[in-house]
Design a protein around this motif. Structure first.
Motif, PDB file in Angstrom:
ATOM      1  N   PRO A   3       0.825  -1.206   0.000  1.00  0.00           N
ATOM      2  CA  PRO A   3       0.000   0.000   0.000  1.00  0.00           C
ATOM      3  C   PRO A   3       0.867   1.268   0.000  1.00  0.00           C
ATOM      4  CG  PRO A   3      -0.798  -1.569   1.622  1.00  0.00           C
ATOM      5  CD  PRO A   3       0.494  -2.124   1.103  1.00  0.00           C
ATOM      6  N   ARG A   4       1.932   1.198   0.795  1.00  0.00           N
ATOM      7  CA  ARG A   4       2.976   2.230   0.761  1.00  0.00           C
ATOM      8  C   ARG A   4       4.297   1.526   0.983  1.00  0.00           C
ATOM      9  NH1 ARG A   4       1.203   7.095   4.601  1.00  0.00           N
ATOM     10  NH2 ARG A   4       3.464   7.256   4.533  1.00  0.00           N
ATOM     11  N   HIS A   5       5.388   2.158   0.548  1.00  0.00           N
ATOM     12  CA  HIS A   5       6.695   1.490   0.621  1.00  0.00           C
ATOM     13  C   HIS A   5       6.970   0.882   1.999  1.00  0.00           C
ATOM     14  CE1 HIS A   5       7.859   2.785  -3.288  1.00  0.00           C
ATOM     15  NE2 HIS A   5       7.923   4.062  -2.987  1.00  0.00           N
ATOM     16  N   GLU A   6       6.585   1.623   3.046  1.00  0.00           N
ATOM     17  CA  GLU A   6       6.990   1.208   4.397  1.00  0.00           C
ATOM     18  C   GLU A   6       6.041   0.196   5.029  1.00  0.00           C
ATOM     19  OE1 GLU A   6       6.015   4.121   3.287  1.00  0.00           O
ATOM     20  OE2 GLU A   6       5.057   5.385   4.804  1.00  0.00           O
ATOM     21  N   PHE A   7       5.002  -0.231   4.290  1.00  0.00           N
ATOM     22  CA  PHE A   7       4.055  -1.230   4.803  1.00  0.00           C
ATOM     23  C   PHE A   7       4.490  -2.629   4.334  1.00  0.00           C
ATOM     24  CE2 PHE A   7      -0.019   1.603   5.146  1.00  0.00           C
ATOM     25  CZ  PHE A   7       0.706   2.534   5.869  1.00  0.00           C
ATOM     26  N   PRO A   8       4.029  -3.691   5.014  1.00  0.00           N
ATOM     27  CA  PRO A   8       4.333  -5.037   4.519  1.00  0.00           C
ATOM     28  C   PRO A   8       3.794  -5.197   3.094  1.00  0.00           C
ATOM     29  CG  PRO A   8       3.385  -5.133   6.719  1.00  0.00           C
ATOM     30  CD  PRO A   8       3.257  -3.716   6.272  1.00  0.00           C
ATOM     31  N   GLY A   9       4.568  -5.851   2.268  1.00  0.00           N
ATOM     32  CA  GLY A   9       4.196  -5.945   0.862  1.00  0.00           C
ATOM     33  C   GLY A   9       3.939  -7.363   0.399  1.00  0.00           C
ATOM     34  N   VAL A  10       3.569  -7.454  -0.871  1.00  0.00           N
ATOM     35  CA  VAL A  10       3.439  -8.742  -1.541  1.00  0.00           C
ATOM     36  C   VAL A  10       4.618  -8.819  -2.501  1.00  0.00           C
ATOM     37  CG1 VAL A  10       2.041 -10.086  -3.156  1.00  0.00           C
ATOM     38  CG2 VAL A  10       0.933  -8.697  -1.387  1.00  0.00           C
ATOM     39  N   GLU A  11       5.373  -9.904  -2.435  1.00  0.00           N
ATOM     40  CA  GLU A  11       6.526 -10.018  -3.332  1.00  0.00           C
ATOM     41  C   GLU A  11       6.204 -11.029  -4.426  1.00  0.00           C
ATOM     42  OE1 GLU A  11      10.431  -9.910  -1.803  1.00  0.00           O
ATOM     43  OE2 GLU A  11       9.903  -8.474  -0.213  1.00  0.00           O
ATOM     44  N   ILE A  12       6.539 -10.644  -5.642  1.00  0.00           N
ATOM     45  CA  ILE A  12       6.196 -11.462  -6.804  1.00  0.00           C
ATOM     46  C   ILE A  12       7.484 -11.858  -7.530  1.00  0.00           C
ATOM     47  CG2 ILE A  12       4.927 -11.492  -8.999  1.00  0.00           C
ATOM     48  CD1 ILE A  12       3.290  -9.076  -7.596  1.00  0.00           C
ATOM     49  N   PHE A  13       7.721 -13.148  -7.569  1.00  0.00           N
ATOM     50  CA  PHE A  13       8.910 -13.666  -8.251  1.00  0.00           C
ATOM     51  C   PHE A  13       8.462 -14.175  -9.629  1.00  0.00           C
ATOM     52  CE2 PHE A  13       9.992 -13.663  -3.824  1.00  0.00           C
ATOM     53  CZ  PHE A  13      11.354 -13.396  -3.785  1.00  0.00           C
ATOM     54  N   VAL A  14       8.959 -13.516 -10.673  1.00  0.00           N
ATOM     55  CA  VAL A  14       8.564 -13.890 -12.031  1.00  0.00           C
ATOM     56  C   VAL A  14       9.671 -14.759 -12.623  1.00  0.00           C
ATOM     57  CG1 VAL A  14       7.841 -13.013 -14.280  1.00  0.00           C
ATOM     58  CG2 VAL A  14       7.324 -11.693 -12.215  1.00  0.00           C
ATOM     59  N   TYR A  15       9.269 -15.868 -13.214  1.00  0.00           N
ATOM     60  CA  TYR A  15      10.272 -16.781 -13.773  1.00  0.00           C
ATOM     61  C   TYR A  15       9.863 -17.167 -15.181  1.00  0.00           C
ATOM     62  CZ  TYR A  15       6.733 -20.269 -12.613  1.00  0.00           C
ATOM     63  OH  TYR A  15       5.558 -20.961 -12.548  1.00  0.00           O
ATOM     64  N   GLY A  16      10.774 -17.852 -15.873  1.00  0.00           N
ATOM     65  CA  GLY A  16      10.467 -18.275 -17.242  1.00  0.00           C
ATOM     66  C   GLY A  16      10.400 -19.789 -17.327  1.00  0.00           C
ATOM     67  N   ARG A  17       9.615 -20.239 -18.288  1.00  0.00           N
ATOM     68  CA  ARG A  17       9.559 -21.691 -18.519  1.00  0.00           C
ATOM     69  C   ARG A  17      10.094 -22.018 -19.904  1.00  0.00           C
ATOM     70  NH1 ARG A  17       4.974 -24.359 -15.065  1.00  0.00           N
ATOM     71  NH2 ARG A  17       3.366 -23.099 -16.062  1.00  0.00           N
ATOM     72  N   ARG A  18       9.560 -21.326 -20.892  1.00  0.00           N
ATOM     73  CA  ARG A  18      10.022 -21.497 -22.260  1.00  0.00           C
ATOM     74  C   ARG A  18      10.157 -20.120 -22.873  1.00  0.00           C
ATOM     75  NH1 ARG A  18       6.606 -25.665 -21.409  1.00  0.00           N
ATOM     76  NH2 ARG A  18       4.873 -24.210 -21.634  1.00  0.00           N
ATOM     77  N   GLY A  19      11.106 -19.975 -23.819  1.00  0.00           N
ATOM     78  CA  GLY A  19      11.309 -18.663 -24.414  1.00  0.00           C
ATOM     79  C   GLY A  19      11.371 -18.707 -25.931  1.00  0.00           C
ATOM     80  N   GLY A  20      10.718 -19.726 -26.527  1.00  0.00           N
ATOM     81  CA  GLY A  20      10.812 -19.853 -27.982  1.00  0.00           C
ATOM     82  C   GLY A  20      12.265 -20.127 -28.348  1.00  0.00           C
ATOM     83  N   LEU A  21      12.821 -19.291 -29.222  1.00  0.00           N
ATOM     84  CA  LEU A  21      14.214 -19.508 -29.649  1.00  0.00           C
ATOM     85  C   LEU A  21      15.219 -18.939 -28.643  1.00  0.00           C
ATOM     86  CD1 LEU A  21      13.910 -18.621 -33.451  1.00  0.00           C
ATOM     87  CD2 LEU A  21      14.104 -20.897 -32.411  1.00  0.00           C
ATOM     88  N   PHE A  22      14.712 -18.246 -27.642  1.00  0.00           N
ATOM     89  CA  PHE A  22      15.617 -17.537 -26.725  1.00  0.00           C
ATOM     90  C   PHE A  22      15.729 -18.223 -25.364  1.00  0.00           C
ATOM     91  CE2 PHE A  22      14.383 -13.454 -29.149  1.00  0.00           C
ATOM     92  CZ  PHE A  22      15.364 -13.698 -30.096  1.00  0.00           C
ATOM     93  N   PRO A  23      16.869 -18.021 -24.700  1.00  0.00           N
ATOM     94  CA  PRO A  23      17.038 -18.672 -23.397  1.00  0.00           C
ATOM     95  C   PRO A  23      16.124 -18.082 -22.321  1.00  0.00           C
ATOM     96  CG  PRO A  23      18.932 -17.256 -23.891  1.00  0.00           C
ATOM     97  CD  PRO A  23      18.056 -17.247 -25.103  1.00  0.00           C
ATOM     98  N   VAL A  24      15.811 -18.926 -21.361  1.00  0.00           N
ATOM     99  CA  VAL A  24      15.067 -18.490 -20.173  1.00  0.00           C
ATOM    100  C   VAL A  24      16.120 -18.222 -19.109  1.00  0.00           C
ATOM    101  CG1 VAL A  24      13.621 -19.395 -18.318  1.00  0.00           C
ATOM    102  CG2 VAL A  24      12.948 -19.726 -20.706  1.00  0.00           C
ATOM    103  N   ARG A  25      16.077 -17.062 -18.490  1.00  0.00           N
ATOM    104  CA  ARG A  25      17.171 -16.706 -17.574  1.00  0.00           C
ATOM    105  C   ARG A  25      16.826 -16.880 -16.097  1.00  0.00           C
ATOM    106  NH1 ARG A  25      20.495 -11.440 -19.275  1.00  0.00           N
ATOM    107  NH2 ARG A  25      19.891 -11.144 -21.422  1.00  0.00           N
ATOM    108  N   GLN A  26      15.526 -16.890 -15.800  1.00  0.00           N
ATOM    109  CA  GLN A  26      15.153 -16.940 -14.377  1.00  0.00           C
ATOM    110  C   GLN A  26      14.447 -18.246 -14.067  1.00  0.00           C
ATOM    111  OE1 GLN A  26      15.718 -14.173 -12.180  1.00  0.00           O
ATOM    112  NE2 GLN A  26      15.082 -15.485 -10.484  1.00  0.00           N
ATOM    113  N   HIS A  27      14.960 -18.972 -13.099  1.00  0.00           N
ATOM    114  CA  HIS A  27      14.375 -20.269 -12.723  1.00  0.00           C
ATOM    115  C   HIS A  27      13.501 -20.087 -11.485  1.00  0.00           C
ATOM    116  CE1 HIS A  27      13.964 -24.495 -11.815  1.00  0.00           C
ATOM    117  NE2 HIS A  27      14.559 -24.788 -12.955  1.00  0.00           N
ATOM    118  N   VAL A  28      12.378 -20.774 -11.482  1.00  0.00           N
ATOM    119  CA  VAL A  28      11.455 -20.640 -10.341  1.00  0.00           C
ATOM    120  C   VAL A  28      12.120 -21.043  -9.026  1.00  0.00           C
ATOM    121  CG1 VAL A  28      10.397 -22.936 -10.657  1.00  0.00           C
ATOM    122  CG2 VAL A  28       9.128 -21.121  -9.495  1.00  0.00           C
ATOM    123  N   GLU A  29      13.017 -22.043  -9.072  1.00  0.00           N
ATOM    124  CA  GLU A  29      13.641 -22.503  -7.816  1.00  0.00           C
ATOM    125  C   GLU A  29      14.567 -21.439  -7.221  1.00  0.00           C
ATOM    126  OE1 GLU A  29      12.711 -24.874  -6.039  1.00  0.00           O
ATOM    127  OE2 GLU A  29      11.540 -26.051  -7.452  1.00  0.00           O
TER     128      GLU A  29
END
Ligand code: SUG
Length: 417
Positions: free
Chosen positions: A173-199
């Motif tokens: 809600p504001r920077h100094e309040f507890p937040g929700v953190e979202i980790f975005v990862y890749g699974r497939r990238g077509g011809l391109f590499p996936v750089r972020q692993h969920v683990e």
């Protein structure tokens, strides 16, 4: 203790060059082999910081890394004099400028132990970035070593690729309040590499002691990666309670948005429809690689690269956005063309840390006068231009090293020299 969002910008290093090292990063491939302008590049970065100071935002810096990276070449059983052509550009890359890839940051209000946790990214997917982490770790340990309110962690094991804050969003809600953190990862990238692993994200969430109820793991869409969104911050940006994202950014947006609304009902999701801005235009313009910031009056501004203004579909959409009655009220434009030509926009150049600026080692904080000093130093020491072949020239190696040493000296950070 007053928590604020501090942006730490990577100072663009004296070895900045266009070697086309990042498969899947369209700008890096398109500009491969061109002559770069390190001095102009670093001055553009400094002007961006000045612009943001002018908006009333606290501003920090991170320093360029030692290049060529002799320690890394030694690990590879070679040296700068003997390095094969296949490795040379990777040893000289100035890629540490993209501070959004330096680390993942969980501010103190999000962590069960009430500390701000910072995990350095392993960047293991791209050779030229895989050797950034030791110098990043050393710097962050100094920058955040003054107060026991920070914990700086080494990278997660290279088994799982991690590219830091570029694939991490925090809503609160504001920077100094507890937040929700979202980790975005890749699974497939077509011809391109996936750089972020969920683990990698899961490991970071555990070590940062995040609340599992308020931690989301979201997959990027394959079409986004295939279209050149090698990091999530090419197609989405978040600040406080606002998420701005392209319609095609995520694999299953409906579930993600529903989950976000459940854990944070006050979240405002602004989606850019593909019918108005194509994925191709979003990637080419870097409209999402913007800094979405909260101004002193509580309104938000979107700081976009000039390429966004030059892309008609994007600019039309952004102008309509700020004309509406939503939380994003201001649009400002910065020129970071030299970095953009390697796929690094305004958001790539900064690492956000929500903390009390007084807890940060002051040598890593800047004001207008310090930026003047940095600009003079860059003008005096940074090479004006580098063609990829120049990387063979020992005179250039010496110049690059001398420039960085002069910077460490002037910032009173000789320990990084
Ligand atoms: O990792 N470019 C960087 C750009 C990083 C952008 N960061 C964020 N999206 N947060 C990369 O692809 C190009 C270097 C070269 O090609 O010489 C490069 O590494």
């Amino acid at each position: 203790m007053a928590l604020e969002e501090i942006n730490f910008d990577g100072i663009i290093g004296p070895s900045h060059n266009y070697s086309g090292l990042s498969l899947g990063n369209l700008a890096s491939s398109i500009h491969s082999g061109l002559v770069s302008h390190p001095r102009a590049a670093a001055l553009q970065g400094i002007e961006k910081m000045r612009h943001n100071l002018g908006l009333g935002l606290p501003q920090g810096i991170l320093l360029p890394h030692r290049r060529p990276d002799l320690a890394w070449l030694k690990e590879l059983d070679t040296s700068v004099a003997e390095v094969p052509d296949s490795l040379r550009p990777a040893a000289f890359s100035a890629s540490a400028m993209w501070a959004a890839n330096a680390a993942t940051v969980s501010p103190a209000p999000d962590s069960a132990d009430g500390l701000c946790h910072i995990t350095v990214a392993n960047l293991r997917t791209m050779a030229h970035r895989s050797h950034e982490w030791p110098q990043t770790l050393a710097q962050l340990r100094i920058a955040f070593g003054k107060s026991d309110r920070f914990v700086v962690h080494p990278p997660v094991p290279p088994t799982f690729g991690d590219e830091g804050a570029a694939n991490h969003m925090r809503l609160a809600p504001r920077h100094e309040f507890p937040g929700v953190e979202i980790f975005v990862y890749g699974r497939r990238g077509g011809l391109f590499p996936v750089r972020q692993h969920v683990e990698a994200g899961r490991a970071i969430a555990r070590r940062h002691a995040l609340d599992p109820e308020r931690t989301l793991f979201v997959s990027q869409s394959e079409e986004a990666i295939a279209a050149g969104a090698f990091h999530n911050d090419v197609v989405a940006v978040a600040n406080e309670y606002v998420l701005l994202a392209h319609e095609q950014a995520f694999e299953d947006r409906a579930s993600f948005y529903a989950e976000l609304a459940r854990v944070m009902p006050e979240a405002v999701i602004i989606e850019v429809p593909a019918s108005e801005v194509s994925l191709a235009d979003a990637v080419a313009s870097y409209m999402f690689n913007a800094q979405l910031v909260t101004l002193r009056d509580g309104g938000m501004a979107l700081i976009v690269p000039q390429e966004a203004r030059a892309t008609p579909s994007v600019w039309r959409w952004l102008e309509a956005l700020v004309a509406g009655n939503g939380p994003i009220r201001e649009l400002t434009v910065v020129d970071v063309r030299q970095s953009m030509a390697n796929g690094g926009g305004p958001a790539c150049l900064r690492l956000r840390v929500v903390a009390d600026p007084w807890d940060v080692d002051n040598r890593f904080m800047v004001n207008g006068e310090k930026l003047d000093l940095l600009a003079d130093l860059v003008a005096a020491h940074w090479p004006e231009q580098i063609a990829p072949d120049d990387l063979r020239n020992p005179a250039l190696w010496e110049r690059i090293e001398a420039a960085r040493l002069a910077l460490c000296e002037s910032l009173d950070l000789r320990e990084l020299g």
